[in-house]
Design an enzyme around this catalytic site. Structure first.
Site, short mmCIF file in Angstrom:
data_model
loop_
_atom_site.label_atom_id
_atom_site.label_comp_id
_atom_site.label_asym_id
_atom_site.label_seq_id
_atom_site.Cartn_x
_atom_site.Cartn_y
_atom_site.Cartn_z
N ARG A 87 0.86 -1.18 0.00
CA ARG A 87 0.00 0.00 0.00
C ARG A 87 0.89 1.23 0.00
O ARG A 87 1.89 1.27 0.70
CB ARG A 87 -0.90 0.01 1.23
CG ARG A 87 -2.18 -0.75 1.01
CD ARG A 87 -3.13 -0.61 2.17
NE ARG A 87 -2.76 -1.43 3.29
CZ ARG A 87 -2.24 -0.97 4.43
NH1 ARG A 87 -2.05 0.33 4.60
NH2 ARG A 87 -1.92 -1.79 5.39
N GLY A 224 -3.77 -4.05 -2.75
CA GLY A 224 -4.21 -3.10 -1.73
C GLY A 224 -4.42 -1.69 -2.29
O GLY A 224 -5.11 -0.87 -1.69
N LYS A 231 -8.89 -1.78 0.91
CA LYS A 231 -8.72 -0.73 1.89
C LYS A 231 -9.25 0.63 1.45
O LYS A 231 -9.32 1.57 2.24
CB LYS A 231 -7.26 -0.62 2.27
CG LYS A 231 -6.75 -1.85 3.00
CD LYS A 231 -7.65 -2.12 4.17
CE LYS A 231 -7.17 -3.21 5.12
NZ LYS A 231 -6.29 -4.21 4.65
N SER A 272 -1.20 -4.50 9.88
CA SER A 272 -0.75 -5.48 8.90
C SER A 272 0.52 -6.16 9.39
O SER A 272 1.39 -5.51 9.95
CB SER A 272 -0.45 -4.78 7.58
OG SER A 272 -1.53 -3.97 7.24
N CYS A 274 0.97 -8.37 11.79
CA CYS A 274 1.13 -8.50 13.24
C CYS A 274 0.35 -9.69 13.79
O CYS A 274 0.03 -9.74 14.98
CB CYS A 274 0.69 -7.22 13.94
SG CYS A 274 1.82 -5.85 13.65
N SER A 278 -3.06 -15.08 10.98
CA SER A 278 -2.70 -16.37 11.58
C SER A 278 -3.55 -16.66 12.81
O SER A 278 -3.84 -17.82 13.13
CB SER A 278 -1.21 -16.45 11.88
OG SER A 278 -0.83 -15.39 12.70
N ASP A 291 -9.76 -9.72 7.68
CA ASP A 291 -9.26 -8.35 7.44
C ASP A 291 -10.22 -7.21 7.81
O ASP A 291 -9.81 -6.29 8.48
CB ASP A 291 -8.82 -8.22 5.98
CG ASP A 291 -7.83 -7.09 5.76
OD1 ASP A 291 -7.07 -6.78 6.70
OD2 ASP A 291 -7.82 -6.51 4.67
N ARG A 419 2.66 -4.66 17.53
CA ARG A 419 4.00 -5.23 17.53
C ARG A 419 4.77 -4.43 18.58
O ARG A 419 5.28 -3.36 18.29
CB ARG A 419 4.59 -5.05 16.12
CG ARG A 419 5.85 -5.79 15.84
CD ARG A 419 6.21 -5.63 14.37
NE ARG A 419 5.51 -6.60 13.55
CZ ARG A 419 6.03 -7.78 13.19
NH1 ARG A 419 7.24 -8.11 13.57
NH2 ARG A 419 5.34 -8.59 12.42
C1 SPV Z 1 -3.09 -4.91 4.96
O1 SPV Z 1 -1.97 -4.49 4.62
O2 SPV Z 1 -3.63 -4.57 6.03
C2 SPV Z 1 -3.81 -5.86 4.11
C3 SPV Z 1 -3.40 -5.99 2.72
O3 SPV Z 1 -4.76 -6.44 4.55
S1 SPV Z 1 -3.85 -4.62 1.80
O4 SPV Z 1 -4.78 -5.07 0.80
O5 SPV Z 1 -2.63 -4.14 1.19
O6 SPV Z 1 -4.45 -3.63 2.65
MN MN Z 2 -5.42 -5.48 6.42
#
Ligand code: SPV
Ligand code: MN
Length: 625
Positions: A87, A224, A231, A272, A274, A278, A291, A419
């Site tokens: 991003r 992204g 986003k 992202s 962090c 998972s 997300d 983090r």
């Molecule tokens: C993030 O970076 O928080 C993501 C991937 O979930 S993105 O589509 O780049 O936002």
């Molecule tokens: Mn994200």
């Protein structure tokens, strides 16, 4: 007669013309016609979401070399340009009308000036190309949560990714009334190199016109930046939620499985890279989303849906030991798009996969060999750290059956995790909703990661992990969260988690698998089934409960020594954190609710008192005395 459909007629096949006419929303026709005209698209493809249309998009992505096939059936890979690997905070701006100023923290440009700039870059960008129109539903269809979206793009890869990541919306558009609202995105990858990546990264523009619910994105392909519904539309949803009284959050959703077959739903906000995905994917638990979540009060209860239907996940460090769920999915036939990995002999490789990796292949830098340097002399890794995979949630064996429930799932817990190497314990529970929102959510501090372009490892406040996407004054966002707790009878229990705590030598104090123990503990706390120790920063687990859970969940003996190291309250570090948070809100934020400062000050006082009594490092059981 519809002048917009008429204008589009020469660019449409007969079938596409009929598909477009089946939608009775004039603003749809207008947006597609204006986009096709501005970008000078040669053809317009209307995707009806039929299996044939979806297959056509997959084939075109291959034919145009935006994707290539891998050995496993259904697997393809895509590369973004060398400078288009995350991003882009600098290139992403809000278009703001004259005399309006959004919070300092937000990147903004005068609306007229920005529109003129981005339109001049988009002009003729699709000459000789097909523009694809895709209709999507954010959130389950036919639900109070549903927000409709329309994206026009010249990238088959983007159109294909949307298939994996979102719910089809064409049918909903055809059934909707003429005044239906929807979010709009126009995207062009711009000029392409012979590797089919955006060539003019220096003219990348990602502009958000909140006055018109429209997003403009050009000279980028990274999902992204290019998939408007990730986003970018999220920012528009935050504004909508702000006026309508609900919450749009950067949160995963999961069902944590407790004793006796009980399932308790949690949401989790993590910046992202962090641990959000998972956590959501933990084996034995069920995943609703990884997300973005919309949260509403329905009949006095907090309920949440996943805005998306797929995962665009970080692949780095996905290995067969820590990430069994996704490892299996990534190795069996099925539809997956890998991006920015290394390819050798039609097989994908990534950093931290645990296997032998090849010494050469093709990656985001082109032909790659071990030791390759970029033009600044920096070594090019075998795959980008932000390499990803896109897959439907239903490909996961532990996809939660409530994914499509139009009423969402009942939210009983929320976790915030950053983090943080130095201050917060691995898991703690807030004293109440307000305390949790302020001291874990609004105080969320993290180090920057590879998921955004720029320097890594810089500590920064990332309020509720939403800071990159916030589109309203930050203080207003805190207020909305505080207020939400008052709208529901039994607000979700708020927890702070930290997977990145280190000892004085810089070693992590926890194994990545420990997070499964923390979620089980949180589940028990939601149902009041275990006790906890009250510390100045929150309730922390009792050693005995964790010892039992470590044995049950991970099959390991958890020592008192480990417990003490992990759950020692580090008073000075916590006080320093409070100071940074207070400073941040004082300097950068307008409309911060007074409560934020009261709650932080009280926490500071509690820490100070504890320090006088017990010193700077306080083992948790001291607070039992
Ligand atoms: C993030 O970076 O928080 C993501 C991937 O979930 S993105 O589509 O780049 O936002
Ligand atoms: Mn994200």
């Amino acid at each position: 007669m519809n002048p917009y459909i008429d204008a589009l007629r020469p660019k449409l096949s007969k079938a596409d013309y009929q598909k477009l006419c089946a939608i009775k929303i004039p603003k749809v026709h207008e947006f597609i016609a204006k986009s096709a005209d501005l970008c000078n698209a040669e053809h317009v493809f209307i995707c009806s979401d039929s299996p044939e249309d979806k297959e056509y998009i997959r084939q075109q992505a291959i034919e145009h070399k935006e994707e290539q096939k891998l050995a496993v059936p259904g697997h393809t890979y895509h590369f973004d340009g060398f400078y288009d690997q995350g991003r882009d905070r600098k290139a992403t701006k809000y278009l703001v009308p004259k005399r309006v100023f959004l919070t300092k923290a937000l990147n903004q440009i005068d609306r007229q000036e920005g529109l003129a700039e981005v339109k001049s870059i988009l002009r003729d960008s699709m000459t000789g190309r097909t523009m694809i129109a895709r209709f999507l539903s954010l959130g389950p269809t036919d639900s109070v949560f549903t927000i409709l979206g329309l994206q026009c793009t010249d990238s088959w890869y983007v159109a294909h990714s949307e298939d994996l990541l979102y719910r089809s919306g064409y049918q909903v558009f055809t059934k909707s009334g003429s005044d239906t609202n929807f979010l709009r995105v126009v995207h062009s990858a711009g000029k392409l190199t012979d590797r089919m990546v955006s060539a003019e990264h220096d003219k990348k523009c990602i502009y958000i016109d909140y006055m018109d619910n429209t997003i403009y994105s050009v000279n980028t392909q990274y999902a992204g930046n290019s998939i408007g519904f990730k986003k970018l539309a999220f920012r528009l949803a935050i504004r909508k939620a702000n006026t309508e009284g609900w919450l749009a959050e950067h949160m995963m959703l999961m069902g944590v499985h407790g004793p006796g077959g009980r399932k308790t739903y949690f949401a989790g906000a993590f910046p992202s890279a962090c641990g959000k995905t998972s956590t959501a994917m933990l084996p034995g638990e069920t995943i609703v989303g990884d997300d973005i979540a919309y949260i509403r009060e329905i009949d006095g209860v907090a309920r949440a849906v996943n805005v998306e239907a797929g995962i665009f996940g970080i692949i780095k460090d996905v290995n067969p030991v820590d990430d069994t769920t996704i490892w299996d999915v990534l190795h069996k036939p099925g539809e997956i798009i890998f991006s920015n990995i290394l390819v050798k002999d039609n097989k994908p490789y990534w950093l931290g996969m645990g296997d032998e990796t090849p010494k050469d292949g093709v990656n985001f830098s082109g032909e790659w060999h071990e030791g390759k340097k970029d033009n600044t002399g920096k070594e090019v890794p075998l795959a980008h750290k932000n390499a990803r995979y896109a897959v439907k949630l239903t490909a996961l064996e532990n996809c939660d059956p409530e994914l499509e429930n139009p009423n969402g799932v009942e939210l009983r817990g929320i976790m915030y995790g950053g983090r943080d190497a130095r201050a917060y314990v691995p898991v703690q529970q807030s004293f109440d909703w307000e305390h949790g929102i302020v001291s874990y959510g609004a105080s969320l501090e993290t180090e920057t990661t590879f998921a955004t372009i720029g320097k890594e490892g810089v500590p920064e406040i990332n309020m509720m992990s939403i800071q990159d996407f916030i589109s309203i004054p930050l203080g207003k966002n805190v207020r909305n969260n505080l207020d939400f707790g008052k709208k529901v009878e039994n607000p979700p229990v708020v927890f702070g988690v930290n997977y990145f705590l280190k000892d004085v030598n810089g070693n992590y104090l926890n194994d990545p698998k420990d997070k499964q123990v923390w979620v089980k503990w949180m589940e028990l706390r939601v149902h009041d089934e275990v006790d906890a120790i009250k510390t100045p920063t929150g309730y922390v687990p009792l050693y005995e409960d964790l010892r039992k859970l470590f044995k049950e969940v991970r099959g390991v003996d958890y020592t008192k020594e480990d417990y003490n190291k992990q759950f020692t309250i580090r008073v000075d570090e916590n006080m320093a954190k409070i100071k940074r948070v207070r400073d941040f809100y004082k300097k950068n934020v307008t409309y911060t609710p007074e409560q934020v400062f009261w709650i932080l000050n009280q926490q500071y006082e509690r820490l100070l008192n504890a320090k006088e009594q017990f010193g700077d490092y306080i083992e948790p059981e001291k607070f039992l005395e």
